[in-house]
Enzyme design. Sequence first.
Site, short mmCIF file in Angstrom:
data_model
loop_
_atom_site.label_atom_id
_atom_site.label_comp_id
_atom_site.label_asym_id
_atom_site.label_seq_id
_atom_site.Cartn_x
_atom_site.Cartn_y
_atom_site.Cartn_z
N ARG A 115 -70.71 -32.47 -5.64
CA ARG A 115 -70.94 -31.07 -6.03
C ARG A 115 -70.61 -30.80 -7.49
O ARG A 115 -70.37 -29.66 -7.89
CB ARG A 115 -70.18 -30.10 -5.12
CG ARG A 115 -70.64 -30.13 -3.67
CD ARG A 115 -70.13 -28.92 -2.92
NE ARG A 115 -70.65 -28.90 -1.56
CZ ARG A 115 -70.00 -29.35 -0.50
NH1 ARG A 115 -68.79 -29.87 -0.65
NH2 ARG A 115 -70.54 -29.29 0.69
N LYS A 137 -80.43 -27.77 -18.57
CA LYS A 137 -81.50 -28.05 -17.61
C LYS A 137 -81.51 -29.54 -17.29
O LYS A 137 -81.64 -30.37 -18.18
CB LYS A 137 -82.86 -27.63 -18.18
CG LYS A 137 -83.14 -26.15 -18.13
CD LYS A 137 -84.58 -25.88 -18.55
CE LYS A 137 -84.92 -24.41 -18.46
NZ LYS A 137 -86.34 -24.16 -18.86
N GLU A 179 -89.93 -30.13 -31.82
CA GLU A 179 -89.19 -29.12 -31.07
C GLU A 179 -88.46 -28.15 -32.00
O GLU A 179 -88.30 -26.97 -31.68
CB GLU A 179 -88.20 -29.78 -30.12
CG GLU A 179 -88.84 -30.55 -28.97
CD GLU A 179 -89.40 -29.64 -27.88
OE1 GLU A 179 -89.19 -28.41 -27.93
OE2 GLU A 179 -90.05 -30.18 -26.96
N LYS A 221 -81.57 -22.91 -30.09
CA LYS A 221 -81.68 -23.04 -28.64
C LYS A 221 -80.47 -22.46 -27.93
O LYS A 221 -80.62 -21.74 -26.92
CB LYS A 221 -81.86 -24.50 -28.23
CG LYS A 221 -81.96 -24.65 -26.71
CD LYS A 221 -82.59 -25.94 -26.27
CE LYS A 221 -82.81 -25.95 -24.76
NZ LYS A 221 -83.51 -27.17 -24.30
N GLU A 231 -83.46 -18.60 -17.59
CA GLU A 231 -84.87 -18.35 -17.90
C GLU A 231 -85.43 -17.15 -17.14
O GLU A 231 -86.52 -17.19 -16.57
CB GLU A 231 -85.71 -19.60 -17.59
CG GLU A 231 -87.04 -19.63 -18.35
CD GLU A 231 -87.77 -20.96 -18.22
OE1 GLU A 231 -88.90 -20.93 -17.73
OE2 GLU A 231 -87.20 -22.00 -18.59
N ARG A 235 -85.38 -16.99 -22.49
CA ARG A 235 -85.50 -18.45 -22.57
C ARG A 235 -86.95 -18.90 -22.45
O ARG A 235 -87.29 -20.04 -22.78
CB ARG A 235 -84.63 -19.11 -21.49
CG ARG A 235 -84.44 -20.61 -21.70
CD ARG A 235 -83.28 -21.16 -20.92
NE ARG A 235 -83.14 -22.59 -21.11
CZ ARG A 235 -82.10 -23.32 -20.71
NH1 ARG A 235 -81.10 -22.73 -20.10
NH2 ARG A 235 -82.04 -24.61 -20.92
N ASN A 239 -90.68 -22.19 -24.18
CA ASN A 239 -91.80 -22.87 -23.53
C ASN A 239 -93.04 -22.95 -24.42
O ASN A 239 -94.06 -23.50 -24.01
CB ASN A 239 -92.18 -22.14 -22.23
CG ASN A 239 -91.12 -22.32 -21.15
OD1 ASN A 239 -90.46 -23.34 -21.09
ND2 ASN A 239 -90.95 -21.29 -20.32
N HIS A 242 -95.54 -25.85 -24.32
CA HIS A 242 -95.27 -26.67 -23.15
C HIS A 242 -96.22 -26.41 -21.99
O HIS A 242 -96.34 -27.26 -21.10
CB HIS A 242 -93.82 -26.46 -22.68
CG HIS A 242 -92.82 -27.14 -23.55
ND1 HIS A 242 -92.64 -26.79 -24.87
CD2 HIS A 242 -91.95 -28.15 -23.30
CE1 HIS A 242 -91.69 -27.56 -25.39
NE2 HIS A 242 -91.27 -28.39 -24.47
N HIS A 246 -97.58 -29.77 -21.15
CA HIS A 246 -97.26 -30.44 -19.88
C HIS A 246 -98.53 -30.82 -19.13
O HIS A 246 -98.59 -31.86 -18.46
CB HIS A 246 -96.39 -29.54 -19.01
CG HIS A 246 -94.95 -29.57 -19.38
ND1 HIS A 246 -94.01 -28.71 -18.84
CD2 HIS A 246 -94.25 -30.37 -20.23
CE1 HIS A 246 -92.82 -28.97 -19.34
NE2 HIS A 246 -92.95 -29.97 -20.19
N HIS A 258 -94.04 -36.94 -25.02
CA HIS A 258 -93.78 -35.51 -24.86
C HIS A 258 -93.94 -34.75 -26.17
O HIS A 258 -94.58 -33.70 -26.22
CB HIS A 258 -92.36 -35.30 -24.31
CG HIS A 258 -91.99 -33.87 -24.16
ND1 HIS A 258 -92.52 -33.05 -23.18
CD2 HIS A 258 -91.14 -33.07 -24.88
CE1 HIS A 258 -92.02 -31.83 -23.29
NE2 HIS A 258 -91.19 -31.82 -24.30
#
Length: 347
Positions: A115, A137, A179, A221, A231, A235, A239, A242, A246, A258
Amino acid sequence: MDRSYEIGRATSCRVVVEIGAETQLPELVGRLDPDGVVVVHDAALGALARRIATDLGARATVPVTIAASTKTLDAASRLAAKLHELDATRATVVLAVGGGTLTDLCGFVASIYLRGVPFVACPTTTLAMCDAALGGKNGVDHLGLKNRLGTIRQPELVLADVEWLQDLPDALFREGLVEVVKKACVLDASRFRELEELAPALLARDEQATAEAVGMAVEMKMAVVLADEREADRRRALNFGHTIGHALESLAAGAMRHGHAVAVGMAAECRAGGTPAAVTKRVVGLLHAIGAHTEVPRELADADRLWAAARRDKKAMRGSVPMYVPSAIGEGRLVELTLTSLERALA
């Protein structure tokens, strides 16, 4: 730069970006009062990982061969089994040495093993330093879809030594710079101008310029993460590039990196999202100045297939595909991608 970010009521994340930062690892990891350290590393970074492990008195090093199949539930299960074999406890630090694929995988396992165990990211690519290792993330790919399964949990420490980038191939080096440009496009006009000035030095891979750019990326960021860790709103700005990016990655099936996909996605999303032509020109101009390509590869320029991939993206909801694009340099807005606008972007 060396900053601690207090995120929520009980979470903090320290981020260190410096030339020669590696020497600080023993002290900073020691502050976590660990019950041992397990160093997980890209198999190609064995020498660096062993040096770090020796300095930390680590319990073990676990090499991971990085490939398209690395970020899977099976890989996560194997890493968890290794932690069990090493008698890891809830105070054992998992320390990742590698790029964004590895930090994503290790962050995911660290967030669910017992956990949650302490996680330290030592990103060794510009992409991981500027984006992937930041913000908490963590995830694995599933059913051919990127980051389909994941968690949001902050690392205790992200330490980036710019000297680790020295042997990185040019294509991988440029990925992270994409980025930084992405963030400045929609978040900070003054930093966008700074990047335009730094572009020649970044293209030449000057270490001081690189440290400045990575520091910019971290600050932009983390400011967004502090405001919107999960998000819900702000946030989403991260994206940009992306949604189409993606989709391109999905169609390319591992043949497109990427950062390349995001650069192409940024240019395409500006066209699809109605970004003013003058703004699009500056965005594309800066991407070219740092050595990035922005043209959609001919073999992937299929609007129907890209649209189908975009609709499967994790950001899509109720049949809508949201997309965040610049409305001016340093500002952005949320728009909807449609098949018609996608076709316009590819024309």
